[in-house]
Design a protein around this motif. Structure first.
Motif, PDB file in Angstrom:
ATOM      1  N   VAL A   7       0.849  -1.184   0.000  1.00 43.93           N
ATOM      2  CA  VAL A   7       0.000   0.000   0.000  1.00 43.93           C
ATOM      3  C   VAL A   7       0.888   1.238   0.000  1.00 43.93           C
ATOM      4  CG1 VAL A   7      -0.294  -0.032   2.519  1.00 43.93           C
ATOM      5  CG2 VAL A   7      -1.928   1.226   1.112  1.00 43.93           C
ATOM      6  N   TRP A   8       0.618   2.133  -0.944  1.00 42.32           N
ATOM      7  CA  TRP A   8       1.259   3.442  -0.981  1.00 42.32           C
ATOM      8  C   TRP A   8       0.197   4.452  -0.581  1.00 42.32           C
ATOM      9  CZ3 TRP A   8       0.078   8.095  -2.991  1.00 42.32           C
ATOM     10  CH2 TRP A   8       1.061   9.084  -2.953  1.00 42.32           C
ATOM     11  N   LEU A   9       0.535   5.372   0.339  1.00 38.83           N
ATOM     12  CA  LEU A   9      -0.462   6.351   0.718  1.00 38.83           C
ATOM     13  C   LEU A   9       0.142   7.705   1.025  1.00 38.83           C
ATOM     14  CD1 LEU A   9      -1.644   6.151   4.342  1.00 38.83           C
ATOM     15  CD2 LEU A   9      -0.141   4.374   3.531  1.00 38.83           C
ATOM     16  N   ASP A  10      -0.705   8.704   0.838  1.00 36.14           N
ATOM     17  CA  ASP A  10      -0.454  10.045   1.337  1.00 36.14           C
ATOM     18  C   ASP A  10      -1.764  10.487   1.990  1.00 36.14           C
ATOM     19  OD1 ASP A  10      -2.131  10.843  -0.764  1.00 36.14           O
ATOM     20  OD2 ASP A  10      -0.554  11.828  -1.901  1.00 36.14           O
ATOM     21  N   ALA A  14      -4.911   6.262  -1.063  1.00 34.43           N
ATOM     22  CA  ALA A  14      -4.077   5.074  -0.853  1.00 34.43           C
ATOM     23  C   ALA A  14      -4.234   4.189  -2.076  1.00 34.43           C
ATOM     24  CB  ALA A  14      -4.515   4.331   0.401  1.00 34.43           C
ATOM     25  N   ARG A  15      -3.131   3.673  -2.567  1.00 34.76           N
ATOM     26  CA  ARG A  15      -3.154   2.726  -3.682  1.00 34.76           C
ATOM     27  C   ARG A  15      -2.715   1.380  -3.139  1.00 34.76           C
ATOM     28  NH1 ARG A  15       0.449   6.482  -6.791  1.00 34.76           N
ATOM     29  NH2 ARG A  15       1.546   4.581  -7.317  1.00 34.76           N
ATOM     30  N   HIS A 106       6.242   9.838  -4.999  1.00 37.26           N
ATOM     31  CA  HIS A 106       5.034   9.520  -5.768  1.00 37.26           C
ATOM     32  C   HIS A 106       5.413   8.648  -6.969  1.00 37.26           C
ATOM     33  CE1 HIS A 106       3.646  12.891  -3.357  1.00 37.26           C
ATOM     34  NE2 HIS A 106       2.429  12.456  -3.577  1.00 37.26           N
ATOM     35  N   PRO A 107       5.601   7.339  -6.751  1.00 42.77           N
ATOM     36  CA  PRO A 107       6.002   6.466  -7.866  1.00 42.77           C
ATOM     37  C   PRO A 107       4.817   6.207  -8.790  1.00 42.77           C
ATOM     38  CG  PRO A 107       5.542   5.143  -5.942  1.00 42.77           C
ATOM     39  CD  PRO A 107       5.416   6.589  -5.514  1.00 42.77           C
ATOM     40  N   SER A 108       5.134   5.831 -10.016  1.00 40.79           N
ATOM     41  CA  SER A 108       4.082   5.368 -10.923  1.00 40.79           C
ATOM     42  C   SER A 108       3.634   3.996 -10.438  1.00 40.79           C
ATOM     43  CB  SER A 108       4.614   5.273 -12.350  1.00 40.79           C
ATOM     44  OG  SER A 108       5.550   4.214 -12.448  1.00 40.79           O
ATOM     45  N   VAL A 113       4.835  -1.396  -8.324  1.00 40.75           N
ATOM     46  CA  VAL A 113       4.675  -2.845  -8.480  1.00 40.75           C
ATOM     47  C   VAL A 113       6.052  -3.509  -8.562  1.00 40.75           C
ATOM     48  CG1 VAL A 113       3.910  -4.655 -10.082  1.00 40.75           C
ATOM     49  CG2 VAL A 113       2.356  -2.790  -9.450  1.00 40.75           C
ATOM     50  N   ALA A 114       6.956  -2.954  -9.368  1.00 42.17           N
ATOM     51  CA  ALA A 114       8.300  -3.533  -9.492  1.00 42.17           C
ATOM     52  C   ALA A 114       9.021  -3.516  -8.147  1.00 42.17           C
ATOM     53  CB  ALA A 114       9.095  -2.773 -10.547  1.00 42.17           C
ATOM     54  N   HIS A 115       8.937  -2.408  -7.430  1.00 37.24           N
ATOM     55  CA  HIS A 115       9.597  -2.296  -6.123  1.00 37.24           C
ATOM     56  C   HIS A 115       9.018  -3.317  -5.130  1.00 37.24           C
ATOM     57  CE1 HIS A 115      11.612  -0.509  -2.689  1.00 37.24           C
ATOM     58  NE2 HIS A 115      10.450  -0.470  -2.067  1.00 37.24           N
TER      59      HIS A 115
END
Length: 127
Positions: A7-10, A14-15, A106-108, A113-115
């Motif tokens: 999960v990426w969030l600010d 959240a994505r 803020h990654p694409s 996904v790759a990370h």
């Protein structure tokens, strides 16, 4: 639900990415709209938020993450760290599933996904 979730969030959204061996799925959870009438300022982004707005956002995010066995939490600013504190206080069972915490701007989607795939490969080898 897959066992590996990133999960990426600010403070705005959240994505969430669920991983299987050969694919990933994404879900976006939006934060409640910001109300300029509230006088509380929160986070490095300087957004005007009512404390209950951010708690509602984090509750919804925690619900969306239920079922994860391994969780990678990444984000910009302070939101991801505030979310972990929220989990510690209100969802300790989910906090225990966190295998990594990283500050990432803020990654694409493709970069994230790759990370995450690389991170989980390393995490799985160590387990």
């Amino acid at each position: 639900m897959s066992s590996h979730v990133a999960v990426w969030l600010d403070h705005r959204e959240a994505r969430i990415f669920h991983f299987q061996a050969d694919a990933s799925d994404e879900l976006t959870v939006a934060a409640p709209p910001h109300n300029d009438h509230h006088k509380h300022t929160r986070g490095q982004e300087g957004l005007k938020e009512h404390p209950e707005d951010i708690r509602r956002f984090y509750r919804g995010l925690a619900t969306a993450l239920q079922g994860a066995e391994k969780l990678l939490v990444v984000g910009a600013g302070s939101a991801h760290l505030e979310f972990i504190k929220f989990l510690h206080a209100f969802h300790p069972e989910l906090e225990k599933k966190i295998v990594g915490i990283e500050t990432v701007d803020h990654p694409s989607d493709a970069q994230l996904v790759a990370h995450a795939k690389k991170y989980f490969r390393g995490s799985d080898r160590m387990a």
